[in-house]
Design a protein around this motif. Structure first.
Motif, PDB file in Angstrom:
ATOM      1  N   ASP A 197       0.684  -1.264   0.045  1.00 19.66           N
ATOM      2  CA  ASP A 197       0.123   0.147   0.059  1.00 19.66           C
ATOM      3  C   ASP A 197       0.911   1.264  -0.047  1.00 19.66           C
ATOM      4  OD1 ASP A 197      -2.380  -0.969  -0.245  1.00 19.66           O
ATOM      5  OD2 ASP A 197      -3.033  -0.615   1.898  1.00 19.66           O
ATOM      6  N   HIS A 198       1.805   1.213   0.645  1.00 21.22           N
ATOM      7  CA  HIS A 198       2.651   2.407   0.878  1.00 21.22           C
ATOM      8  C   HIS A 198       4.138   2.265   0.342  1.00 21.22           C
ATOM      9  CE1 HIS A 198       2.432   6.001   3.370  1.00 21.22           C
ATOM     10  NE2 HIS A 198       3.545   5.852   3.579  1.00 21.22           N
ATOM     11  N   TYR A 199       4.450   1.069   0.435  1.00 19.23           N
ATOM     12  CA  TYR A 199       5.869   0.846  -0.037  1.00 19.23           C
ATOM     13  C   TYR A 199       6.130  -0.234  -1.492  1.00 19.23           C
ATOM     14  CZ  TYR A 199       6.568   2.245   4.374  1.00 19.23           C
ATOM     15  OH  TYR A 199       6.544   2.583   5.930  1.00 19.23           O
ATOM     16  N   GLU A 222       9.792   4.228  -0.354  1.00 15.14           N
ATOM     17  CA  GLU A 222       8.328   4.702   0.159  1.00 15.14           C
ATOM     18  C   GLU A 222       7.745   5.380  -1.153  1.00 15.14           C
ATOM     19  OE1 GLU A 222       8.865   6.972   3.501  1.00 15.14           O
ATOM     20  OE2 GLU A 222       6.463   6.866   4.166  1.00 15.14           O
ATOM     21  N   GLU A 248       0.833   7.091  -0.179  1.00 16.68           N
ATOM     22  CA  GLU A 248      -0.115   6.028   0.177  1.00 16.68           C
ATOM     23  C   GLU A 248      -1.017   5.629  -1.071  1.00 16.68           C
ATOM     24  OE1 GLU A 248      -1.085   5.409   3.954  1.00 16.68           O
ATOM     25  OE2 GLU A 248      -2.614   3.648   3.397  1.00 16.68           O
TER      26      GLU A 248
END
Lengths: 888, 183
Positions: free
Chosen positions: A666-668, A723, A726
Motif C-alpha cells: 500500500d505504502h511501499y 516509500e 499511500e
C-alpha cells in the motif's frame, strides 16, 4: 462326424459365401510354407502359399518372433526362382514381415542384385523394399545406385527411388540431402508422377531454407509443371511463401496471387479446388482476392459428384466464419443442398446458411431445418444448434422462432452433449435478449421435469434462482422447483433448495410459502439437502412478509470473487494447522494464477461431480509473501498487494544474471533482485544494487538488504525498498548498478582467497508502470458484474491509437498496458475482423474493483480507434484508468 | 499451427480399405500409425462401415467424415472401397486415389468385381494396393497403369493388360455383352 445337421448348414453357407480362404488356419499354412525349401521350386504353388500368409497378416493374425523368422528365411530361398510373379509376392511379404536388422543382411545381396537388374520392375521394387527395411549403415553402400535410379529413364524406377528418398529423409536426412542435384534434374522430368515425387522430395530437403523454397516456387510457377498432383503441391508451397513474405506494402499486391488465380482455370478439378482453397486461406484476404475463388467453388456446389459438392461447401463454410458477406452469392445453391442425400453436405450447407443468412430468410430456414433434424446424428445436431445460437444473437428480433425451434428439439431424444448445447443456447438467449426471458425459462422448467442429466438439472436450477425472481410472476416457477425436491436425486434436491431460498430472499410476498417448503426439506435423508435448508431458514428471517437483509442477499447472490483453486489451497493450509482463529476469507489471495477458466455460468455453490477442480497450482505470490514477511525490515509494510513477474536486467549468458521482481505494498515498493553468479572462479560478497531513482520522483529509498555472499551457480536475493505516497500509482524509471566484492576461487579446492576487489556491474533500467498496481482478477459473469456497479462511477472516452499492423496487436497492447484480466475469452480477436469488443476486470490498488469495456475499430488505412468505458468502486479509480491509457 | 504444417507437406493417404458387405476385411492397408493395434483398426473399420453402409455410393463416390478424417468410398456388388485422409487433405486428391484403386481392380478382375472374385485373386488386389500408395505417398493414380504393373507379374498372364491380344479383347467384350443381356 457326429453333427450331420450342422454339417449340412455349413455346406449351404459355403455355397452362398464361398471363400478360397474358408477354414484357413495359421499352423497349417506355416506347414505349407515348407514348399519354399523344395529343391525344385513350384512357383505357382509358392505364390499361393505367400498369398495365404499375406491373407492371415491382413486379417490381423500375428506371427510370433520365431514363426516370422522361419517364414522369412524360407522366403529368402525363393530369390532362386526366375518367376516374375513369384518375385513380386516375395517383395510384398518381405515388407510385411518387417525383418529385424540382422535378418535384413540375408536378403541385402539378393535385393542389390535386383536393383541392378535389367528388368525395370525388379529395379523399382527392389529399391522400395530395400529402402523400407534398411537402416542408415546399409544406405551408404547403396547410395550410388539410388542416385542413379532417381534419374533413371524408366519413370517407375525414378518414382520408386524418389518416394523412398522421402521416407528416408525422416531417418537419415544427411544422406538424402546429398542427392539434391539428381532430384533437381528429376523435377524437370517429362513423366508426370516423377515430377510430383521429385518436387515433394526437393521441397522437403529445402524446407528450412526459405530463400531456396521461394526460388523453387518462382521458377516453377512460370509453368513447367505437368501433373495435377505436382501442381497441387506447388500451390501449397506457394501459399507457404506468400504467408512468409506478406503483402507488398507499396502496391498492396500479394506476390504469386496471380499464379493462384490462374490455377483456378486449370483443367484438373483437383488443381482448381486446391487453388480456391489456398486463396480462401490467405491471411487477411480481401474481398477482391476472394471473389474468383468463391465463383469457382459456387460452380462446384452444383456438381453431380458428392465429393466435389462436399469439398466446396466445406470450404465455403470456413470462409463464412470470417467473410460471411462474400459467401451470400452462393445462398441459392446452398439451399438446394439442404435436401442433399449426403447428410454431411446438408449439415455443412445449413450451418453455412445460418452464418450468412439475412433476417428475412430465418423463418424459411428454420422450417427446412426442422424436417432435417430428425434424421441426422447427434454430432451434426450440435453443429446446427451452435449455428442457431449465433444466428439468434445476430438477429435478436427473430428470437421467437429460434426459441421455439430450440424448445422443440429439447423435447426430443438426444445425448448429453447435444442437450447441453441446447441448454447453453437457451441460457445465452435469455441472458442477452430480455424479451426471450419468460418463455425461455418456462422451456427450461419443462425440460427439467423430465431430464436424466444431473449436471444439466443443477445448472438450470442455479440459473433459475438468479433469473426467476426478477420475472413478472415468479410464483409460477415454484412448482417446477419443488417437484425436483420431491422427485430427484440428492444433488439436484440440494440445488433446488438453494433455488427456493433465492426466490424467498428476493420475492417478499412468496416468503411465507417458501418457508413452508423449506421446512419440509429439513426431513430429507441427505445431509447436504438438510444443511442447506437449515442454513437458509435461519438466514432468511422469521418467515414473515418482510424485506430480506442486504447481507443475506449478498451471501445468496454475491458471486465468489475468489479463484476457487486459491480458496482450496488456503483452506487446506488452514485445516493442516489447527488454530482457534476462525477462517478469514480475506486471507485468500485473489490473484489468478494459471490461465483462468472463464466459465459461462457463475460457479455453483459446490463443485459439480462432472468438473473436479484442477490441482492447485503452486503459487508464486504465496512464496513471495512468505519470503518478504521473513525479512524483519519489511515486516511492517502491511499486506502484499501484487508481485510482478521477473524482469530480466541482464542479457542471457553474461557473467552475472540478474532479474527483478517488483513487490507492491500500500505504502511501499520492494524490489527483489535475483542474482546468479555464473563464473566458477569467483565468489561475490556484500552484493547490493545501487538504485538511481532520479527519474522516479515520488519514490524515496527507505532500506537496503544486501546479500552477504554469492557463490557460483547458487541464486540468491538482495532487496531495496522504497516509500511512496499511500495508495497512489506512482510510476517511474529506475537505473541499477550491481556493487560487490570479488574474490578469486581456486576451482580445484573450492576455496576463496582472503582478499577481494570491489567492483561494479552495470544493469539495465526498469520501470514501475501503472499495470503494476492492478491485479488480474477475473469475473465469471461480466454483464452481471457490470450492472451491479454504480453507473455514476462510469467514465467513457475515446482514443485514437494510430495506425496498427492488426487489431490483435492493438488489443494486446491495451491489455498489457492496463494489466487487467480479459474476461469471457474476449482477448482473442477473430482473424481479419475490423472491430472488436473486449471485456477486462481487475482490482486496483486500494482494493477497488475495476471493470473495463473496450471497443476497437479499424478503418481502411489501419488507423485504430478505441472507446474505453470504466466502472469501478471509486470514481477516482475510473479516472486513473483513463489517465493510464491517455499517458500510455 | 499443426494443421498448417501438415497442409504444407505432400498429400498423404492414411489407409485404403476393401471390405465386404458385412464390413469384414477383404484387404486393408494402413499407412498411418494413428491406429496402432489391430483392434483399433477393426474399430475404425466398424465405425466407418456402420456410418456408410446404408448410403448409396454405387454410381458416384461418396464422402463423409469420421474422427476428423475424410473418407471417400464407393460400393460395387458386395465390395466396399474406402480411402482415408486427414481432415485438411484435398478431397479431390483422395477421390482420385479411390478411383485409381477401383479402376485397377475392375480391370484386374475383368469386370467381375465381387467379393468371391476378389478373394480368389487376392494376390492381385494386394499387389494393386502396393502399387498405388507407398508408405502414405501416392505412387500412381491411373487405374490402367496400376493394373498394367500388377498384371505383368501375374502368374497366368505375361502380357500387360494394355497389350491384350485381339482374341482376349473380344472375349472380354463378349463377356460384357452377355452380362448386360442377362441383367
Amino acid at each position: 462326424m457326429a453333427q450331420p445337421l450342422v454339417k449340412k448348414d455349413d455346406d449351404r453357407d459355403e455355397e452362398a459365401d464361398y471363400s478360397p480362404f474358408l477354414g484357413i488356419e495359421k499352423g497349417a499354412v506355416l506347414q505349407e510354407a515348407r514348399v519354399f525349401n523344395d529343391p525344385q521350386l513350384d512357383a505357382r504353388r509358392c505364390s499361393q502359399v505367400i498369398t495365404k500368409l499375406l491373407y492371415l497378416l491382413n486379417q490381423g493374425d500375428s506371427f510370433t518372433k520365431v514363426e516370422a523368422t522361419e517364414v522369412f528365411f524360407a522366403v529368402t530361398k525363393l530369390f532362386q526362382s526366375k518367376d516374375n510373379g513369384l518375385r513380386r509376392m516375395v517383395y510384398l511379404i518381405i515388407k510385411d514381415l518387417s525383418p529385424s536388422a540382422d535378418e535384413v543382411i540375408i536378403v541385402t545381396s539378393s535385393l542389390m542384385k535386383d536393383m541392378n537388374s535389367r528388368t525395370d520392375m525388379y529395379r523399382a521394387n527392389a529399391i522400395r523394399v530395400l529402402c523400407r527395411i534398411t537402416d542408415g549403415t546399409l544406405l551408404t553402400q547403396i547410395e550410388r545406385y539410388l542416385k542413379q535410379a532417381i534419374v533413371d529413364k524408366n519413370p517407375v524406377v525414378a518414382s520408386a527411388a524418389l518416394v523412398s528418398g522421402i521416407h528416408l529423409l525422416q531417418t537419415t536426412p544427411e544422406i538424402v540431402k546429398r542427392w539434391s542435384n539428381e532430384v533437381q534434374e528429376a523435377v524437370q522430368s517429362r513423366a508426370a508422377l516423377v515430377q510430383f515425387h521429385a518436387l515433394a522430395l526437393l521441397h522437403q530437403i529445402r524446407q528450412n531454407d526459405r530463400l531456396a523454397v521461394s526460388k523453387l516456387v518462382t521458377s516453377l510457377t512460370k509453368g513447367a509443371v505437368r501433373s495435377p498432383l505436382a501442381q497441387c503441391l506447388l500451390i501449397r508451397y506457394t501459399s507457404q511463401v506468400i504467408r512468409e513474405t506478406g503483402v507488398n506494402s507499396q502496391t498492396g499486391d500479394r506476390p504469386f496471387y496471380d499464379y493462384l488465380e490462374s490455377c483456378l482455370r486449370h483443367k484438373a478439378e483437383m488443381v482448381i479446388f486446391e487453388a480456391a482453397k489456398a486463396i480462401t486461406e490467405l491471411s487477411n484476404v480481401t474481398t477482391r482476392e476472394l471473389t474468383p475463388a468463391i465463383t469457382v467453388l459456387q460452380l462446384l456446389l452444383s456438381s453431380s459428384k458428392p465429393v466435389l459438392r462436399f469439398a466446396a461447401v466445406r470450404t465455403l463454410n470456413k470462409v463464412a466464419m470470417t467473410h460471411p458477406m462474400a459467401v451470400t452469392n452462393c445462398n441459392i445453391d446452398m439451399e438446394s443442398l439442404i435436401s442433399d442425400q449426403n447428410r454431411s453436405i446438408a449439415t455443412l450447407a445449413i450451418t453455412t446458411l445460418l452464418k450468412t443468412g439475412n433476417e428475412s430468410s430465418v423463418d424459411r430456414l428454420m422450417k427446412q431445418i426442422t424436417n432435417f433434424m430428425s434424421d441426422i446424428a447427434d454430432e451434426f445436431k450440435i453443429v446446427v444448434v451452435e449455428a442457431i445460437r449465433s444466428l439468434c444473437l445476430k438477429f435478436p428480433l427473430k428470437y421467437r422462432s429460434l426459441m421455439n425451434f430450440l424448445s422443440n428439439i429439447l423435447r426430443e431424444e438426444g445425448g448429453f452433449e447435444y442437450k447441453k448445447a441446447i441448454v447453453d443456447s437457451v441460457v445465452l438467449l435469455i441472458r442477452d435478449i430480455p424479451d426471450a426471458k419468460e418463455s425461455g425459462l418456462l422451456h427450461l422448467c419443462e425440460f427439467i421435469e423430465d431430464c436424466e442429466f444431473t449436471y444439466l438439472s443443477t445448472q438450470i436450477l442455479h440459473f433459475l434462482g438468479n433469473e426467476g425472481p426478477k420475472t413478472s410472476d415468479p410464483s409460477k416457477y415454484i412448482r417446477y422447483i419443488y417437484n425436483r425436491v420431491i422427485l430427484e436425486n440428492a444433488t439436484v434436491r440440494a440445488s433446488a433448495v438453494s433455488t427456493l431460498a433465492k426466490f424467498g430472499a428476493l420475492v417478499d410476498s412468496l416468503k411465507p410459502r417458501i418457508f413452508i417448503l423449506l421446512r419440509r426439506c429439513l426431513f430429507d435423508n441427505d445431509d447436504e439437502v438438510r444443511d442447506r435448508a437449515t442454513l437458509y431458514l435461519n438466514s432468511l428471517g422469521d418467515g414473515s412478509v418482510a424485506e430480506t437483509d442486504k447481507d443475506v442477499k449478498e451471501f445468496l447472490f454475491g458471486s465468489l470473487d475468489i479463484p476457487l483453486t486459491n480458496m482450496e489451497t488456503t483452506l487446506r493450509n488452514y485445516a493442516q494447522n489447527p488454530t482457534e482463529e476462525p477462517f478469514d476469507i480475506n486471507s485468500v489471495p485473489r490473484e489468478v494464477k494459471s490461465l483462468p477458466l472463464v466459465e459461462k455460468k457463475a460457479p455453483g455453490k459446490k463443485p459439480t461431480p462432472l468438473g473436479p477442480p484442477p490441482p492447485a497450482p503452486t503459487s508464486a505470490s504465496d512464496a513471495y509473501e512468505r519470503l518478504l514477511s521473513s525479512i524483519p525490515e519489511f515486516a511492517n509494510f502491511g499486506k502484499l498487494f501484487k508481485s510482478s513477474v521477473p524482469v530480466e536486467l541482464t542479457e542471457a549468458e553474461t557473467e552475472y544474471a540478474v532479474n527483478v521482481v517488483k513487490h507492491i505494498f500500500d505504502h511501499y515498493v520492494v524490489f527483489q533482485y535475483n542474482c546468479t553468479n555464473t563464473i566458477p572462479e569467483q565468489l561475490l560478497e556484500n552484493v547490493t544494487v545501487i538504485v538511481d531513482a532520479s527519474e522516479a520522483e515520488e519514490f524515496s529509498e527507505v532500506g537496503v538488504k544486501p546479500l552477504k555472499s554469492l557463490p557460483y551457480d547458487t541464486p540468491a536475493q538482495t532487496f531495496v525498498a522504497f516509500e511512496r505516497p499511500e495508495g497512489t500509482p506512482a510510476v517511474g524509471k529506475f537505473s541499477n548498478t550491481l556493487r560487490f566484492t570479488v574474490k578469486e576461487v581456486d576451482t580445484s579446492t573450492g576455496e576463496a582467497e582472503d582478499d577481494g576487489v570491489e567492483d561494479e556491474y552495470q544493469l539495465e533500467d526498469f520501470e514501475v508502470v501503472a499495470a503494476d498496481y492492478i491485479l488480474k482478477v477475473g469475473v465469471s459473469n461480466f454483464r452481471n458484474a457490470w450492472e451491479s456497479m454504480d453507473p455514476d462511477t462510469e467514465r467513457i472516452d475515446e482514443y485514437g491509437l494510430g495506425p496498427r499492423e492488426s487489431l490483435v496487436e492493438a488489443v494486446n497492447a491495451v491489455i498489457s498496458l492496463l494489466g487487467l484480466q480479459p474476461c469471457e475469452g474476449t482477448e482473442t480477436v477473430p482473424n481479419n475482423s475490423r472491430s472488436h469488443a473486449c471485456l477486462l476486470s481487475g482490482v486496483y490498488i486500494g482494493n477497488a474493483k475495476v471493470l473495463v469495456r473496450l471497443s476497437f475499430g479499424m478503418d481502411s488505412s489501419k488507423e485504430v480507434a478505441m472507446k474505453l468505458a470504466v466502472r469501478s468502486d471509486d470514481v477516482n479509480v475510473s479516472e486513473a484508468i483513463h489517465e493510464i491509457v491517455a499517458s500510455g | 499451427m499443426a494443421t498448417f504444417l501438415s497442409h504444407e507437406t505432400c498429400p498423404t493417404i492414411k489407409n485404403i480399405l476393401l471390405l465386404d458387405s458385412e464390413g469384414k476385411r477383404v484387404a486393408v492397408k494402413y499407412y498411418s500409425d494413428e491406429w496402432p493395434t489391430n483392434s483399433a483398426k477393426l474399430a475404425f473399420e466398424k465405425s466407418i462401415f456402420t456410418k456408410t453402409h446404408k448410403t448409396n455410393a454405387r454410381t458416384e463416390a461418396e464422402i463423409t467424415m469420421v474422427e476428423n478424417n475424410i473418407i471417400i468410398y464407393k460400393f460395387v456388388q458386395d465390395l466396399h472401397f474406402f480411402v482415408t485422409g486427414g481432415d485438411d487433405e484435398n478431397e479431390l486428391i483422395l477421390a482420385t486415389v479411390l478411383q485409381g484403386f477401383f479402376d485397377a481392380v475392375t480391370l484386374l478382375l475383368r469386370n467381375n468385381v465381387d467379393q468371391r472374385e476378389a478373394l480368389e485373386n487376392l494376390d492381385m488386389i494386394l499387389l494393386c494396393l502396393d502399387e498405388i500408395v507407398d508408405g502414405g505417398i501416392i505412387l500412381e493414380t491411373d487405374g490402367s497403369i496400376i493394373a498394367g504393373k500388377v498384371a505383368t507379374h501375374s502368374v497366368d498372364d505375361g502380357a500387360p493388360l494394355s497389350e491384350q491380344t485381339i482374341s482376349q479383347a473380344l472375349a472380354t467384350a463378349r463377356e460384357h455383352l452377355t452380362r448386360s443381356l442377362l441383367k
